[in-house]
Motif scaffolding. Structure first.
Motif, PDB file in Angstrom:
ATOM      1  N   ALA A 107     -32.609 -29.748  10.738  1.00 59.74           N
ATOM      2  CA  ALA A 107     -33.313 -29.010  11.791  1.00 59.74           C
ATOM      3  C   ALA A 107     -32.339 -28.151  12.584  1.00 59.74           C
ATOM      4  CB  ALA A 107     -34.043 -29.985  12.706  1.00 59.74           C
ATOM      5  N   PHE A 108     -31.195 -28.725  12.938  1.00 58.97           N
ATOM      6  CA  PHE A 108     -30.190 -27.937  13.652  1.00 58.97           C
ATOM      7  C   PHE A 108     -29.600 -26.857  12.744  1.00 58.97           C
ATOM      8  CE2 PHE A 108     -30.088 -31.444  16.762  1.00 58.97           C
ATOM      9  CZ  PHE A 108     -29.985 -30.721  17.939  1.00 58.97           C
ATOM     10  N   GLY A 109     -29.367 -27.196  11.468  1.00 62.09           N
ATOM     11  CA  GLY A 109     -28.753 -26.245  10.555  1.00 62.09           C
ATOM     12  C   GLY A 109     -29.572 -25.002  10.312  1.00 62.09           C
ATOM     13  N   ALA A 110     -30.888 -25.092  10.544  1.00 56.72           N
ATOM     14  CA  ALA A 110     -31.758 -23.931  10.345  1.00 56.72           C
ATOM     15  C   ALA A 110     -31.809 -23.022  11.567  1.00 56.72           C
ATOM     16  CB  ALA A 110     -33.167 -24.403   9.998  1.00 56.72           C
ATOM     17  N   CYS A 111     -31.068 -23.380  12.629  1.00 56.49           N
ATOM     18  CA  CYS A 111     -31.103 -22.608  13.876  1.00 56.49           C
ATOM     19  C   CYS A 111     -29.783 -21.900  14.115  1.00 56.49           C
ATOM     20  CB  CYS A 111     -31.392 -23.537  15.059  1.00 56.49           C
ATOM     21  SG  CYS A 111     -32.987 -24.367  14.978  1.00 56.49           S
ATOM     22  N   THR A 112     -29.845 -20.876  14.930  1.00 59.59           N
ATOM     23  CA  THR A 112     -28.642 -20.198  15.401  1.00 59.59           C
ATOM     24  C   THR A 112     -28.700 -20.134  16.917  1.00 59.59           C
ATOM     25  OG1 THR A 112     -29.703 -18.026  15.212  1.00 59.59           O
ATOM     26  CG2 THR A 112     -28.408 -18.789  13.318  1.00 59.59           C
ATOM     27  N   GLY A 113     -27.548 -20.199  17.548  1.00 61.31           N
ATOM     28  CA  GLY A 113     -27.510 -20.161  19.006  1.00 61.31           C
ATOM     29  C   GLY A 113     -27.867 -21.490  19.605  1.00 61.31           C
ATOM     30  N   PRO A 114     -27.843 -21.600  20.930  1.00 58.70           N
ATOM     31  CA  PRO A 114     -28.121 -22.865  21.611  1.00 58.70           C
ATOM     32  C   PRO A 114     -29.460 -23.452  21.183  1.00 58.70           C
ATOM     33  CG  PRO A 114     -27.290 -21.253  23.168  1.00 58.70           C
ATOM     34  CD  PRO A 114     -27.546 -20.517  21.896  1.00 58.70           C
ATOM     35  N   THR A 115     -29.440 -24.740  20.825  1.00 61.98           N
ATOM     36  CA  THR A 115     -30.635 -25.416  20.324  1.00 61.98           C
ATOM     37  C   THR A 115     -30.740 -26.785  20.976  1.00 61.98           C
ATOM     38  OG1 THR A 115     -30.469 -24.289  18.184  1.00 61.98           O
ATOM     39  CG2 THR A 115     -31.806 -26.287  18.268  1.00 61.98           C
ATOM     40  N   LEU A 116     -31.928 -27.109  21.471  1.00 63.94           N
ATOM     41  CA  LEU A 116     -32.198 -28.397  22.094  1.00 63.94           C
ATOM     42  C   LEU A 116     -33.337 -29.061  21.337  1.00 63.94           C
ATOM     43  CD1 LEU A 116     -31.658 -30.379  24.485  1.00 63.94           C
ATOM     44  CD2 LEU A 116     -33.432 -29.132  25.732  1.00 63.94           C
ATOM     45  N   LEU A 117     -33.084 -30.275  20.849  1.00 62.64           N
ATOM     46  CA  LEU A 117     -34.081 -31.025  20.084  1.00 62.64           C
ATOM     47  C   LEU A 117     -34.495 -32.265  20.870  1.00 62.64           C
ATOM     48  CD1 LEU A 117     -34.239 -31.786  16.332  1.00 62.64           C
ATOM     49  CD2 LEU A 117     -34.220 -33.721  17.927  1.00 62.64           C
ATOM     50  N   ILE A 118     -35.805 -32.520  20.927  1.00 65.43           N
ATOM     51  CA  ILE A 118     -36.306 -33.720  21.580  1.00 65.43           C
ATOM     52  C   ILE A 118     -37.258 -34.439  20.625  1.00 65.43           C
ATOM     53  CG2 ILE A 118     -36.078 -32.685  23.865  1.00 65.43           C
ATOM     54  CD1 ILE A 118     -39.101 -32.349  23.937  1.00 65.43           C
ATOM     55  N   GLY A 119     -37.568 -35.703  20.941  1.00 64.98           N
ATOM     56  CA  GLY A 119     -38.480 -36.479  20.127  1.00 64.98           C
ATOM     57  C   GLY A 119     -39.905 -36.407  20.647  1.00 64.98           C
ATOM     58  N   MET A 120     -40.812 -37.128  19.951  1.00 61.57           N
ATOM     59  CA  MET A 120     -42.230 -37.148  20.323  1.00 61.57           C
ATOM     60  C   MET A 120     -42.598 -38.431  21.063  1.00 61.57           C
ATOM     61  SD  MET A 120     -44.041 -38.035  16.626  1.00 61.57           S
ATOM     62  CE  MET A 120     -45.595 -38.639  17.305  1.00 61.57           C
ATOM     63  N   ASP A 121     -41.606 -39.273  21.363  1.00 61.71           N
ATOM     64  CA  ASP A 121     -41.880 -40.603  21.908  1.00 61.71           C
ATOM     65  C   ASP A 121     -41.689 -40.699  23.411  1.00 61.71           C
ATOM     66  OD1 ASP A 121     -42.347 -41.406  19.301  1.00 61.71           O
ATOM     67  OD2 ASP A 121     -40.290 -42.086  18.996  1.00 61.71           O
ATOM     68  N   THR A 122     -41.523 -39.566  24.085  1.00 62.52           N
ATOM     69  CA  THR A 122     -41.346 -39.563  25.541  1.00 62.52           C
ATOM     70  C   THR A 122     -42.372 -38.610  26.171  1.00 62.52           C
ATOM     71  OG1 THR A 122     -39.576 -37.926  25.239  1.00 62.52           O
ATOM     72  CG2 THR A 122     -38.905 -40.224  25.575  1.00 62.52           C
ATOM     73  N   PRO A 123     -43.660 -38.982  26.141  1.00 59.39           N
ATOM     74  CA  PRO A 123     -44.684 -38.084  26.666  1.00 59.39           C
ATOM     75  C   PRO A 123     -44.585 -37.870  28.173  1.00 59.39           C
ATOM     76  CG  PRO A 123     -45.633 -40.239  26.206  1.00 59.39           C
ATOM     77  CD  PRO A 123     -44.240 -40.245  25.628  1.00 59.39           C
ATOM     78  N   GLN A 124     -43.731 -38.641  28.827  1.00 62.61           N
ATOM     79  CA  GLN A 124     -43.560 -38.498  30.277  1.00 62.61           C
ATOM     80  C   GLN A 124     -42.589 -37.381  30.651  1.00 62.61           C
ATOM     81  OE1 GLN A 124     -42.053 -40.674  28.350  1.00 62.61           O
ATOM     82  NE2 GLN A 124     -40.367 -41.793  29.325  1.00 62.61           N
ATOM     83  N   ILE A 125     -41.993 -36.697  29.672  1.00 59.81           N
ATOM     84  CA  ILE A 125     -41.025 -35.660  30.021  1.00 59.81           C
ATOM     85  C   ILE A 125     -41.670 -34.579  30.878  1.00 59.81           C
ATOM     86  CG2 ILE A 125     -39.502 -35.992  28.041  1.00 59.81           C
ATOM     87  CD1 ILE A 125     -40.790 -33.415  26.865  1.00 59.81           C
ATOM     88  N   THR A 126     -40.864 -34.042  31.765  1.00 59.97           N
ATOM     89  CA  THR A 126     -41.298 -32.960  32.645  1.00 59.97           C
ATOM     90  C   THR A 126     -40.325 -31.794  32.511  1.00 59.97           C
ATOM     91  OG1 THR A 126     -39.970 -33.716  34.519  1.00 59.97           O
ATOM     92  CG2 THR A 126     -42.200 -34.650  34.288  1.00 59.97           C
ATOM     93  N   ALA A 127     -40.725 -30.666  33.063  1.00 60.28           N
ATOM     94  CA  ALA A 127     -39.825 -29.514  33.080  1.00 60.28           C
ATOM     95  C   ALA A 127     -38.527 -29.854  33.791  1.00 60.28           C
ATOM     96  CB  ALA A 127     -40.520 -28.331  33.752  1.00 60.28           C
ATOM     97  N   ALA A 128     -38.608 -30.687  34.831  1.00 64.17           N
ATOM     98  CA  ALA A 128     -37.415 -31.055  35.584  1.00 64.17           C
ATOM     99  C   ALA A 128     -36.422 -31.845  34.728  1.00 64.17           C
ATOM    100  CB  ALA A 128     -37.803 -31.859  36.818  1.00 64.17           C
ATOM    101  N   ASP A 129     -36.936 -32.677  33.803  1.00 61.81           N
ATOM    102  CA  ASP A 129     -36.047 -33.450  32.940  1.00 61.81           C
ATOM    103  C   ASP A 129     -35.181 -32.555  32.062  1.00 61.81           C
ATOM    104  OD1 ASP A 129     -36.982 -35.970  33.816  1.00 61.81           O
ATOM    105  OD2 ASP A 129     -38.666 -35.881  32.421  1.00 61.81           O
ATOM    106  N   LEU A 130     -35.743 -31.430  31.634  1.00 57.67           N
ATOM    107  CA  LEU A 130     -35.044 -30.540  30.711  1.00 57.67           C
ATOM    108  C   LEU A 130     -34.429 -29.333  31.396  1.00 57.67           C
ATOM    109  CD1 LEU A 130     -37.638 -30.660  27.814  1.00 57.67           C
ATOM    110  CD2 LEU A 130     -35.343 -31.625  27.772  1.00 57.67           C
ATOM    111  N   ALA A 131     -34.715 -29.166  32.676  1.00 57.04           N
ATOM    112  CA  ALA A 131     -34.255 -27.981  33.401  1.00 57.04           C
ATOM    113  C   ALA A 131     -32.748 -27.754  33.321  1.00 57.04           C
ATOM    114  CB  ALA A 131     -34.707 -28.055  34.855  1.00 57.04           C
ATOM    115  N   PRO A 132     -31.906 -28.799  33.424  1.00 54.72           N
ATOM    116  CA  PRO A 132     -30.465 -28.532  33.370  1.00 54.72           C
ATOM    117  C   PRO A 132     -30.032 -27.798  32.106  1.00 54.72           C
ATOM    118  CG  PRO A 132     -30.861 -30.752  34.170  1.00 54.72           C
ATOM    119  CD  PRO A 132     -32.179 -30.225  33.696  1.00 54.72           C
ATOM    120  N   ALA A 133     -30.638 -28.162  30.973  1.00 53.07           N
ATOM    121  CA  ALA A 133     -30.242 -27.537  29.712  1.00 53.07           C
ATOM    122  C   ALA A 133     -30.912 -26.184  29.493  1.00 53.07           C
ATOM    123  CB  ALA A 133     -30.590 -28.464  28.552  1.00 53.07           C
ATOM    124  N   LEU A 134     -32.048 -25.936  30.147  1.00 51.23           N
ATOM    125  CA  LEU A 134     -32.795 -24.702  29.907  1.00 51.23           C
ATOM    126  C   LEU A 134     -32.626 -23.670  31.014  1.00 51.23           C
ATOM    127  CD1 LEU A 134     -36.124 -26.250  28.561  1.00 51.23           C
ATOM    128  CD2 LEU A 134     -34.231 -25.293  27.237  1.00 51.23           C
TER     129      LEU A 134
END
Length: 225
Positions: free
Chosen positions: A100-127
């Protein structure tokens, strides 16, 4: 007077990062098997579908250059607009993540499907606009010893291949792999994956208005009757 025209759909904000969700099609007996028992396989699949839907709806609204679900199986009605579908590669989980990472170029962030509680704030530092300044990798630790998010400024598949997956030391080994490669690693919040029924109850309480919490409530009410 002519009726007012509906507002056009709002486009998700753009950014510099490719945002991936690694997922399985929510089929009975193929997903969330550790929820069985107390839930039947079909009920566990419904919880998995709700978790995936919540995750993808959050992702669809986040600032990213590209949004995709890296999927084992076929897409269904849980897929919101604006999310591309990428077929998972073969092999163990480390190989599939690496591909999955190898098919991308540039900054890439991968997450799973098992944390439905994620919010924009959780990922904001990286995005955020400065998320990759003086940072080569982002790491989101999970409470069970794994990880729920991994970001790479340069998506090198070799940083994932050979990491033992789904064991208590997975997160520690993966993070050490990044550090040993000389990368500057920054951490995202520690989150709880949904693996067991107890996890499901705790995660639903963290996001009580989501589809996952609603589905768990329906299943629990049905079990009480």
């Amino acid at each position: 007077m002519s009726p007012a025209k509906p507002d056009p759909p709002r486009a998700a904000p753009t950014g510099v990062t490719t945002l991936l969700v690694i997922a399985k099609e929510p089929l009975p007996g193929r997903v969330k098997t550790r929820l069985t028992p107390p839930f039947a396989p079909a009920e566990a699949a419904r919880l998995a579908e709700a978790a995936l839907g919540d995750t993808l709806r959050t992702v669809a609204a986040l600032p990213a250059a590209r949004r995709a679900v890296v999927l084992e199986g076929a897409p269904g009605p849980w897929l919101p607009p604006g999310i591309e579908v990428v077929v998972q590669g073969p092999g163990g989980l480390d190989e599939r993540l690496a591909a999955a990472f190898g098919a991308c170029t540039g900054p890439t962030l991968l997450i799973g499907m098992d944390t439905p509680q994620i919010t924009a704030a959780d990922l904001a530092p990286a995005l955020s606009p400065g998320g990759w300044e003086r940072c080569d990798a982002w790491f989101g630790p999970a409470e069970d010893g794994g990880f729920w998010a991994l970001g790479l400024a340069v998506p090198d598949p070799g940083l994932l291949r050979g990491v033992p997956m789904s064991v208590p030391e997975t997160g520690a080994v993966q993070r050490r792999r990044l550090v040993d490669a000389g990368l500057t690693v920054r951490d995202l919040p520690r989150l709880r994956d949904v693996d067991t029924a107890a996890d499901a109850v705790d995660v639903a309480a963290l996001a009580p208005h989501g589809a996952f919490a609603a589905e768990l409530a329906r299943l629990t009410r049905g079990a009480v009757r």
